[in-house]
Design a protein around this motif. Structure first.
Motif, mmCIF file in Angstrom:
data_model
loop_
_atom_site.group_PDB
_atom_site.id
_atom_site.type_symbol
_atom_site.label_atom_id
_atom_site.label_comp_id
_atom_site.label_asym_id
_atom_site.label_seq_id
_atom_site.Cartn_x
_atom_site.Cartn_y
_atom_site.Cartn_z
ATOM 1 N N ASN A 236 0.803 -1.223 0.000
ATOM 2 C CA ASN A 236 0.000 0.000 0.000
ATOM 3 C C ASN A 236 0.837 1.274 0.000
ATOM 4 O O ASN A 236 0.291 2.357 -0.220
ATOM 5 C CB ASN A 236 -0.975 0.001 1.178
ATOM 6 N N LYS A 237 2.131 1.183 0.212
ATOM 7 C CA LYS A 237 3.010 2.343 0.117
ATOM 8 C C LYS A 237 3.219 2.770 -1.336
ATOM 9 O O LYS A 237 3.637 3.894 -1.600
ATOM 10 C CB LYS A 237 4.375 2.050 0.749
ATOM 11 N N VAL A 238 2.933 1.873 -2.277
ATOM 12 C CA VAL A 238 3.108 2.171 -3.699
ATOM 13 C C VAL A 238 1.866 2.920 -4.186
ATOM 14 O O VAL A 238 0.746 2.423 -4.032
ATOM 15 C CB VAL A 238 3.309 0.873 -4.517
ATOM 16 N N PRO A 239 2.039 4.107 -4.766
ATOM 17 C CA PRO A 239 0.874 4.855 -5.262
ATOM 18 C C PRO A 239 0.050 4.030 -6.243
ATOM 19 O O PRO A 239 0.582 3.333 -7.100
ATOM 20 C CB PRO A 239 1.505 6.068 -5.960
ATOM 21 N N GLY A 240 -1.265 4.107 -6.070
ATOM 22 C CA GLY A 240 -2.181 3.393 -6.942
ATOM 23 C C GLY A 240 -2.554 2.011 -6.455
ATOM 24 O O GLY A 240 -3.405 1.344 -7.058
ATOM 25 N N ILE A 241 -1.953 1.592 -5.372
ATOM 26 C CA ILE A 241 -2.227 0.248 -4.859
ATOM 27 C C ILE A 241 -3.292 0.311 -3.771
ATOM 28 O O ILE A 241 -3.271 1.172 -2.896
ATOM 29 C CB ILE A 241 -0.937 -0.415 -4.328
ATOM 30 N N ARG A 242 -4.203 -0.645 -3.866
ATOM 31 C CA ARG A 242 -5.233 -0.831 -2.850
ATOM 32 C C ARG A 242 -5.184 -2.304 -2.456
ATOM 33 O O ARG A 242 -5.902 -3.141 -3.006
ATOM 34 C CB ARG A 242 -6.610 -0.433 -3.409
ATOM 35 N N ALA A 243 -4.281 -2.602 -1.541
ATOM 36 C CA ALA A 243 -4.085 -3.973 -1.073
ATOM 37 C C ALA A 243 -5.006 -4.226 0.115
ATOM 38 O O ALA A 243 -5.027 -3.456 1.069
ATOM 39 C CB ALA A 243 -2.629 -4.205 -0.674
ATOM 40 N N ALA A 244 -5.739 -5.318 0.030
ATOM 41 C CA ALA A 244 -6.676 -5.694 1.091
ATOM 42 C C ALA A 244 -6.159 -6.943 1.798
ATOM 43 O O ALA A 244 -5.929 -7.963 1.160
ATOM 44 C CB ALA A 244 -8.054 -5.960 0.511
ATOM 45 N N CYS A 245 -5.979 -6.826 3.096
ATOM 46 C CA CYS A 245 -5.568 -7.959 3.920
ATOM 47 C C CYS A 245 -6.831 -8.595 4.484
ATOM 48 O O CYS A 245 -7.571 -7.950 5.236
ATOM 49 C CB CYS A 245 -4.650 -7.485 5.038
ATOM 50 N N VAL A 246 -7.092 -9.841 4.089
ATOM 51 C CA VAL A 246 -8.327 -10.509 4.497
ATOM 52 C C VAL A 246 -8.034 -11.916 4.997
ATOM 53 O O VAL A 246 -6.983 -12.489 4.694
ATOM 54 C CB VAL A 246 -9.358 -10.554 3.352
ATOM 55 N N SER A 247 -8.989 -12.466 5.730
ATOM 56 C CA SER A 247 -8.820 -13.832 6.222
ATOM 57 C C SER A 247 -10.058 -14.689 6.003
ATOM 58 O O SER A 247 -10.171 -15.774 6.546
ATOM 59 C CB SER A 247 -8.449 -13.820 7.712
ATOM 60 N N GLU A 248 -10.995 -14.173 5.177
ATOM 61 C CA GLU A 248 -12.171 -14.954 4.809
ATOM 62 C C GLU A 248 -12.713 -14.428 3.481
ATOM 63 O O GLU A 248 -12.416 -13.306 3.088
ATOM 64 C CB GLU A 248 -13.216 -14.965 5.926
ATOM 65 N N PRO A 249 -13.493 -15.253 2.771
ATOM 66 C CA PRO A 249 -13.929 -14.918 1.416
ATOM 67 C C PRO A 249 -14.823 -13.687 1.279
ATOM 68 O O PRO A 249 -14.730 -12.970 0.289
ATOM 69 C CB PRO A 249 -14.682 -16.173 0.956
ATOM 70 N N TYR A 250 -15.700 -13.437 2.239
ATOM 71 C CA TYR A 250 -16.634 -12.317 2.102
ATOM 72 C C TYR A 250 -15.901 -10.979 2.038
ATOM 73 O O TYR A 250 -16.210 -10.137 1.188
ATOM 74 C CB TYR A 250 -17.649 -12.331 3.253
ATOM 75 N N SER A 251 -14.932 -10.773 2.907
ATOM 76 C CA SER A 251 -14.162 -9.526 2.872
ATOM 77 C C SER A 251 -13.349 -9.420 1.586
ATOM 78 O O SER A 251 -13.172 -8.328 1.044
ATOM 79 C CB SER A 251 -13.230 -9.422 4.085
ATOM 80 N N ALA A 252 -12.842 -10.547 1.104
ATOM 81 C CA ALA A 252 -12.107 -10.546 -0.163
ATOM 82 C C ALA A 252 -13.023 -10.069 -1.289
ATOM 83 O O ALA A 252 -12.640 -9.209 -2.094
ATOM 84 C CB ALA A 252 -11.567 -11.942 -0.458
ATOM 85 N N GLU A 253 -14.219 -10.625 -1.354
ATOM 86 C CA GLU A 253 -15.182 -10.232 -2.390
ATOM 87 C C GLU A 253 -15.515 -8.746 -2.298
ATOM 88 O O GLU A 253 -15.490 -8.019 -3.302
ATOM 89 C CB GLU A 253 -16.452 -11.063 -2.250
#
Length: 165
Positions: A77-94
């Motif tokens: 997420n330090k890289v401009p343009g990146i939206r990295a999502a840290c998840v541990s289950e499928p619903y949040s990933a979706e």
């Protein structure tokens, strides 16, 4: 064909080949940016590599793995343009794809096992960004990436119809 860049530190190294093989089976092209062994290394190296690959367009999406997913997602997420999502289950990933247009998925090898990781990856890859009311937030994040407070504030105050459902 959609290309997905992969990265992990030494803790995520063991899970990474399983997920790479799974993503290949789903029909995606992959690029493994390391680590290439379980020798101790630093997650920021690989979060940055994957973030830069996605940001530059050399990869369409990224998947990063460390012990919890938190550290490597912070690095990406330090890289401009990146939206990295840290998840541990499928619903949040979706929802990270549908609402936040996440372009990098992060999870932890100490948090999820291989079968749950596959479910998370599949949910994330199958989800599509919805736009509409969510676009305002993406535009605000992009303004923050550019460190443009004037643009950020104009988006916050905008009644542009593109931000409506």
């Amino acid at each position: 064909m959609t290309k997905i860049a992969f990265g992990s530190d030494h803790v995520g190294f063991e899970l990474k080949p399983t997920i790479i093989d799974y993503v290949k089976e789903l029909g995606y092209e992959i690029e493994d940016l390391g680590a290439y062994s379980d020798k101790r290394t630093d997650y920021p190296i690989y979060g940055k590599k994957v973030g830069e690959a996605v940001s530059s367009g050399n990869a369409d999406l990224g998947i990063v793995i460390c012990g919890t997913g938190v550290g490597i997602s912070l690095a990406a997420n330090k890289v401009p343009g990146i939206r990295a999502a840290c998840v541990s289950e499928p619903y949040s990933a979706e929802l990270s794809r549908r609402h936040n247009n996440s372009n990098i998925l992060a999870f932890g090898s100490r948090v999820v096992g291989s079968e749950l990781a596959k479910m998370i990856v599949k949910s994330w890859l199958n989800a599509k960004y919805e736009g509409g009311r969510h676009q305002r937030r993406i535009d605000e994040l992009n303004a923050e990436d550019r460190k443009d407070s004037k643009l950020f504030n104009s988006i916050v105050e905008s009644d542009n119809p593109k931000y409506q459902d």
